[in-house]
Design a protein around this motif. Structure first.
Motif, PDB file in Angstrom:
ATOM      1  N   ALA A 142       0.824  -1.212   0.000  1.00  0.00           N
ATOM      2  CA  ALA A 142       0.000   0.000   0.000  1.00  0.00           C
ATOM      3  C   ALA A 142       0.857   1.262   0.000  1.00  0.00           C
ATOM      4  O   ALA A 142       0.416   2.319  -0.462  1.00  0.00           O
ATOM      5  CB  ALA A 142      -0.937  -0.001   1.205  1.00  0.00           C
ATOM      6  N   ASP A 143       2.068   1.164   0.533  1.00  0.00           N
ATOM      7  CA  ASP A 143       2.973   2.314   0.539  1.00  0.00           C
ATOM      8  C   ASP A 143       3.786   2.431  -0.743  1.00  0.00           C
ATOM      9  O   ASP A 143       4.558   3.380  -0.893  1.00  0.00           O
ATOM     10  CB  ASP A 143       3.931   2.224   1.737  1.00  0.00           C
ATOM     11  N   GLN A 144       3.621   1.499  -1.673  1.00  0.00           N
ATOM     12  CA  GLN A 144       4.403   1.520  -2.913  1.00  0.00           C
ATOM     13  C   GLN A 144       3.627   2.189  -4.049  1.00  0.00           C
ATOM     14  O   GLN A 144       3.241   1.561  -5.035  1.00  0.00           O
ATOM     15  CB  GLN A 144       4.815   0.100  -3.294  1.00  0.00           C
ATOM     16  N   TRP A 145       3.436   3.489  -3.911  1.00  0.00           N
ATOM     17  CA  TRP A 145       2.742   4.251  -4.938  1.00  0.00           C
ATOM     18  C   TRP A 145       3.469   4.152  -6.287  1.00  0.00           C
ATOM     19  O   TRP A 145       2.842   4.263  -7.349  1.00  0.00           O
ATOM     20  CB  TRP A 145       2.632   5.721  -4.537  1.00  0.00           C
ATOM     21  N   ASP A 146       4.789   3.933  -6.241  1.00  0.00           N
ATOM     22  CA  ASP A 146       5.589   3.894  -7.458  1.00  0.00           C
ATOM     23  C   ASP A 146       5.227   2.718  -8.358  1.00  0.00           C
ATOM     24  O   ASP A 146       5.253   2.831  -9.587  1.00  0.00           O
ATOM     25  CB  ASP A 146       7.072   3.846  -7.104  1.00  0.00           C
ATOM     26  N   LEU A 147       4.882   1.571  -7.747  1.00  0.00           N
ATOM     27  CA  LEU A 147       4.482   0.411  -8.559  1.00  0.00           C
ATOM     28  C   LEU A 147       3.198   0.716  -9.320  1.00  0.00           C
ATOM     29  O   LEU A 147       3.071   0.393 -10.507  1.00  0.00           O
ATOM     30  CB  LEU A 147       4.284  -0.819  -7.681  1.00  0.00           C
ATOM     31  N   ARG A 148       2.247   1.317  -8.644  1.00  0.00           N
ATOM     32  CA  ARG A 148       0.975   1.634  -9.297  1.00  0.00           C
ATOM     33  C   ARG A 148       1.156   2.711 -10.359  1.00  0.00           C
ATOM     34  O   ARG A 148       0.449   2.720 -11.383  1.00  0.00           O
ATOM     35  CB  ARG A 148      -0.047   2.075  -8.244  1.00  0.00           C
ATOM     36  N   ALA A 149       2.101   3.624 -10.149  1.00  0.00           N
ATOM     37  CA  ALA A 149       2.326   4.717 -11.097  1.00  0.00           C
ATOM     38  C   ALA A 149       2.776   4.218 -12.468  1.00  0.00           C
ATOM     39  O   ALA A 149       2.503   4.866 -13.487  1.00  0.00           O
ATOM     40  CB  ALA A 149       3.369   5.687 -10.537  1.00  0.00           C
ATOM     41  N   ILE A 150       3.453   3.059 -12.507  1.00  0.00           N
ATOM     42  CA  ILE A 150       3.910   2.536 -13.805  1.00  0.00           C
ATOM     43  C   ILE A 150       3.228   1.209 -14.150  1.00  0.00           C
ATOM     44  O   ILE A 150       3.647   0.506 -15.065  1.00  0.00           O
ATOM     45  CB  ILE A 150       5.440   2.362 -13.835  1.00  0.00           C
ATOM     46  N   GLY A 151       2.168   0.875 -13.433  1.00  0.00           N
ATOM     47  CA  GLY A 151       1.404  -0.330 -13.741  1.00  0.00           C
ATOM     48  C   GLY A 151       2.120  -1.623 -13.397  1.00  0.00           C
ATOM     49  O   GLY A 151       1.747  -2.695 -13.885  1.00  0.00           O
ATOM     50  N   ALA A 152       3.124  -1.559 -12.528  1.00  0.00           N
ATOM     51  CA  ALA A 152       3.887  -2.772 -12.207  1.00  0.00           C
ATOM     52  C   ALA A 152       3.080  -3.754 -11.369  1.00  0.00           C
ATOM     53  O   ALA A 152       3.313  -4.970 -11.441  1.00  0.00           O
ATOM     54  CB  ALA A 152       5.173  -2.393 -11.468  1.00  0.00           C
ATOM     55  N   ASP A 153       2.138  -3.259 -10.575  1.00  0.00           N
ATOM     56  CA  ASP A 153       1.295  -4.153  -9.776  1.00  0.00           C
ATOM     57  C   ASP A 153       0.417  -5.007 -10.689  1.00  0.00           C
ATOM     58  O   ASP A 153       0.250  -6.213 -10.475  1.00  0.00           O
ATOM     59  CB  ASP A 153       0.447  -3.344  -8.790  1.00  0.00           C
ATOM     60  N   ARG A 154      -0.115  -4.405 -11.751  1.00  0.00           N
ATOM     61  CA  ARG A 154      -0.956  -5.156 -12.691  1.00  0.00           C
ATOM     62  C   ARG A 154      -0.108  -6.009 -13.634  1.00  0.00           C
ATOM     63  O   ARG A 154      -0.506  -7.105 -14.019  1.00  0.00           O
ATOM     64  CB  ARG A 154      -1.826  -4.182 -13.490  1.00  0.00           C
ATOM     65  N   ALA A 155       1.080  -5.511 -13.971  1.00  0.00           N
ATOM     66  CA  ALA A 155       1.965  -6.273 -14.860  1.00  0.00           C
ATOM     67  C   ALA A 155       2.363  -7.598 -14.227  1.00  0.00           C
ATOM     68  O   ALA A 155       2.466  -8.621 -14.913  1.00  0.00           O
ATOM     69  CB  ALA A 155       3.209  -5.447 -15.187  1.00  0.00           C
ATOM     70  N   ALA A 156       2.557  -7.604 -12.912  1.00  0.00           N
ATOM     71  CA  ALA A 156       2.997  -8.822 -12.223  1.00  0.00           C
ATOM     72  C   ALA A 156       1.976  -9.947 -12.330  1.00  0.00           C
ATOM     73  O   ALA A 156       2.340 -11.128 -12.281  1.00  0.00           O
ATOM     74  CB  ALA A 156       3.287  -8.515 -10.753  1.00  0.00           C
ATOM     75  N   LYS A 157       0.708  -9.594 -12.489  1.00  0.00           N
ATOM     76  CA  LYS A 157      -0.333 -10.603 -12.625  1.00  0.00           C
ATOM     77  C   LYS A 157      -0.330 -11.234 -14.013  1.00  0.00           C
ATOM     78  O   LYS A 157      -0.858 -12.326 -14.209  1.00  0.00           O
ATOM     79  CB  LYS A 157      -1.695  -9.980 -12.327  1.00  0.00           C
ATOM     80  N   ILE A 158       0.255 -10.526 -14.971  1.00  0.00           N
ATOM     81  CA  ILE A 158       0.338 -11.039 -16.342  1.00  0.00           C
ATOM     82  C   ILE A 158       1.657 -11.760 -16.562  1.00  0.00           C
ATOM     83  O   ILE A 158       1.694 -12.897 -17.053  1.00  0.00           O
ATOM     84  CB  ILE A 158       0.185  -9.887 -17.358  1.00  0.00           C
ATOM     85  N   ASP A 159       2.745 -11.105 -16.196  1.00  0.00           N
ATOM     86  CA  ASP A 159       4.082 -11.685 -16.374  1.00  0.00           C
ATOM     87  C   ASP A 159       5.048 -11.015 -15.400  1.00  0.00           C
ATOM     88  O   ASP A 159       5.437  -9.865 -15.610  1.00  0.00           O
ATOM     89  CB  ASP A 159       4.567 -11.479 -17.811  1.00  0.00           C
ATOM     90  N   PRO A 160       5.445 -11.718 -14.327  1.00  0.00           N
ATOM     91  CA  PRO A 160       6.367 -11.120 -13.349  1.00  0.00           C
ATOM     92  C   PRO A 160       7.811 -11.095 -13.814  1.00  0.00           C
ATOM     93  O   PRO A 160       8.672 -10.562 -13.117  1.00  0.00           O
ATOM     94  CB  PRO A 160       6.205 -12.034 -12.135  1.00  0.00           C
TER      95      PRO A 160
ATOM     96  N   ILE B  60       3.285  14.596  -1.963  1.00  0.00           N
ATOM     97  CA  ILE B  60       2.897  13.580  -0.988  1.00  0.00           C
ATOM     98  C   ILE B  60       1.778  12.698  -1.542  1.00  0.00           C
ATOM     99  O   ILE B  60       0.722  13.193  -1.928  1.00  0.00           O
ATOM    100  CB  ILE B  60       2.425  14.229   0.332  1.00  0.00           C
ATOM    101  N   PRO B  61       1.980  11.388  -1.562  1.00  0.00           N
ATOM    102  CA  PRO B  61       0.951  10.477  -2.077  1.00  0.00           C
ATOM    103  C   PRO B  61      -0.102  10.157  -1.014  1.00  0.00           C
ATOM    104  O   PRO B  61       0.129  10.335   0.191  1.00  0.00           O
ATOM    105  CB  PRO B  61       1.760   9.222  -2.423  1.00  0.00           C
ATOM    106  N   ASP B  62      -1.224   9.673  -1.473  1.00  0.00           N
ATOM    107  CA  ASP B  62      -2.286   9.241  -0.562  1.00  0.00           C
ATOM    108  C   ASP B  62      -2.041   7.788  -0.189  1.00  0.00           C
ATOM    109  O   ASP B  62      -2.758   6.877  -0.603  1.00  0.00           O
ATOM    110  CB  ASP B  62      -3.651   9.418  -1.228  1.00  0.00           C
ATOM    111  N   THR B  63      -0.999   7.569   0.594  1.00  0.00           N
ATOM    112  CA  THR B  63      -0.619   6.232   1.053  1.00  0.00           C
ATOM    113  C   THR B  63      -0.618   6.218   2.574  1.00  0.00           C
ATOM    114  O   THR B  63      -0.640   7.276   3.208  1.00  0.00           O
ATOM    115  CB  THR B  63       0.776   5.853   0.538  1.00  0.00           C
ATOM    116  N   PRO B  64      -0.600   5.045   3.194  1.00  0.00           N
ATOM    117  CA  PRO B  64      -0.654   5.003   4.663  1.00  0.00           C
ATOM    118  C   PRO B  64       0.432   5.828   5.346  1.00  0.00           C
ATOM    119  O   PRO B  64       0.170   6.501   6.347  1.00  0.00           O
ATOM    120  CB  PRO B  64      -0.489   3.505   4.962  1.00  0.00           C
ATOM    121  N   SER B  65       1.654   5.798   4.813  1.00  0.00           N
ATOM    122  CA  SER B  65       2.759   6.532   5.446  1.00  0.00           C
ATOM    123  C   SER B  65       2.887   7.965   4.953  1.00  0.00           C
ATOM    124  O   SER B  65       3.706   8.733   5.481  1.00  0.00           O
ATOM    125  CB  SER B  65       4.080   5.798   5.228  1.00  0.00           C
TER     126      SER B  65
END
Length: 508
Positions: free
Chosen positions: A152-170, A405-410
């Protein structure tokens, strides 16, 4: 701690010194035919390290090695395939003497201070994740259904779609990214599953040490390489954080001096050659080669540094390795004609000088074929510290920005990743942007296993998203002063190059 950071496209078939000369506008020093054994030996100065760059034929290298001995030098290692010899000598006239030897194309000292019994591009001190922050992030991650407790604190992964990419090909385990850095703590539970010990080494001093664990940081304060490694390939294993390419392998090639933490040229030469010879597909270079922030081609020592490192990184490219490097944290316009360098040399007494970045080069990021990376924050604006330049920056990626500042827990605008001893922490800098690009490059290599470095560079640019130059004057730190000017259009410009890398598009 020391510091980190255009490249010109040069024909690989042309000898390195000549191609640098033709492209950058400098003539090589004329090599004399003086007898190679007439050098007067002297031992009145401190012992320094040198690089001697020669032709690569066996006869020339043997002759130069004899001349090195005659001039009071001791060969540490010879990289005959690229014609680079690392030498120690206490002769103050050693480099000058070697430059007169037949077959020597450049020679110079790699430091300005005596050897003791390099720099990184992170901006500011590390902020370790506290237990309270971790608990908050774990709760938010669980509520969002994310696989990693701190995601949840990794706004950077979501910014480049890496969270969704991992579900297709890690990413493929046949692809390795080598972290050329301060060392990596491979015992970290997020790194151990993906760590490649057989492709790791300690290159400090210019000669590879592959003994077990030699690649680890000298102490926990040398956390930079461990943080970078996690950004690239922290495993999706239900522990801590995730990397951009959590299915690829990561290795460590340590180049940071254990005392000064400086990245000297001979160590970096060793790292590029080692990576190439051990089948590494991508290297990440979140540093600049010490002791000079910019190496000017009219200085014979600095010219020799550029020559040696360029030979090594070109060798890696020829062997199929893509080299990715950070652009630096000086907010410098690398396409300008005058920059102030007040930090060099960083191993002794710095002297303020004005340099032209078209003639004085940040190494390795401005070397031919290297992917030069700038940084952005959560809003996709250029990070306040990130260097830039039209025709210099290739792509950009999240590097963090404390002012956005991102809208993340930290609520932390920096990048969260792994730290030594099983810890986690936030850092910002182009040092953090470069591994995001290296991770996306590893995903591209996984999807296109036959793509060479040139093809991967083209793919990185093709899948990037370019926001275009900002319409309002750029004030990175919000103090009301314009800090930089963006030149270029929507497709390519000085702030973003070809754009922000996109992991999701890379796997599709």
């Amino acid at each position: 701690m020391a510091h980190l950071r255009s490249r010109r496209r040069l024909a690989l078939a042309v000898p390195v010194v000549l191609s640098l000369t033709a492209s950058l506008g400098f003539l090589p020093g004329a090599a004399s035919a003086a007898p190679r054994t007439t050098t007067v030996r002297a031992a009145t100065g401190p012992e320094l390290a040198y690089v001697v760059n020669t032709r690569t034929d066996r006869h020339t290298i043997s002759a130069v090695q004899r001349a090195i001995a005659a001039a009071g030098g001791r060969v540490v290692v010879t990289y005959d395939r690229i014609g680079v010899i690392v030498v120690h000598s206490s002769n103050p006239a050693f480099a000058q003497a070697l430059r007169t030897v037949r077959g020597v194309q450049s020679a110079g000292a790699t430091r300005t201070a005596p050897l003791t019994a390099s720099g990184t591009t992170d901006e500011g001190a590390a902020q370790y994740l506290t237990k309270a922050q971790a608990a908050k992030a774990e709760g938010a991650s669980a509520a969002a259904g994310e696989s990693e407790p701190l995601e949840a604190d990794q706004w950077d992964l979501r910014a480049i779609g890496a969270d969704r990419a991992a579900k297709i090909d890690p990413g493929s385990r046949s692809v390795t990214v080598a972290v050329i850095d301060t060392g990596v703590d491979d015992t970290h539970p997020d790194l151990a599953p993906n760590f490649s010990a057989s492709q790791s080494a300690n290159c400090v001093g210019g000669k590879a040490d592959t003994s077990y664990g030699a690649w680890r940081p000298a102490n926990p304060d040398h956390y930079h390489g461990t943080h970078v490694a996690g950004e690239i390939a922290a495993a999706r294993n239900g522990i801590g954080v995730a990397g951009v390419a959590p299915g690829v392998r990561v290795s460590a090639i340590k180049v940071a001096d254990p005392v000064s933490e400086l990245f000297y040229p001979e160590s970096v030469v060793c790292a590029f050659v080692f990576a190439a010879d051990h089948g590494v597909e991508v290297t990440n270079n979140s540093y600049y080669v010490d002791p000079w922030l910019y190496n000017c081609m009219d200085d014979p020592d600095q010219r020799a540094i550029v020559d040696a490192v360029d030979r090594a990184q070109r060798y890696a490219q020829r062997k199929g390795t893509l080299n990715v490097a950070s652009a630096g944290n000086s907010n410098d316009d690398l396409d300008s004609h005058a920059l102030v360098d007040a930090s060099s040399p960083d191993d002794s007494t710095a002297v303020t000088r004005t340099v032209d970045p078209h003639a004085c080069f940040d190494v390795p990021t401005q070397l031919p074929g290297v992917v030069t990376v700038g940084a952005t924050g959560v809003t996709k604006a250029k990070s306040y510290y990130s260097s830039y330049g039209d025709g210099v920056i290739d792509v950009v990626a999240p590097g963090g920005d404390k002012f956005r500042i991102p809208d993340t827990p930290s609520k932390n605008g920096r990048i969260l990743s792994t730290m030594p001893n099983g810890q986690y922490g936030f850092l910002q800098g182009t040092s953090m942007a470069s591994p995001h690009v290296a991770g996306v490059a590893a995903l591209l290599k996984s999807a296109h296993p036959w793509a060479g470095p040139a093809r991967l560079r083209a793919l990185l640019k093709a899948q990037a998203d370019n926001p275009g130059c900002p319409t309002a004057p750029y004030d990175g730190d919000g103090d009301g002063v314009v800090d930089a000017s963006c030149v270029g259009g929507k497709r390519v410009n000085g702030f973003y190059g070809f754009g922000i890398v996109n992991a999701l598009r890379a796997v599709k």
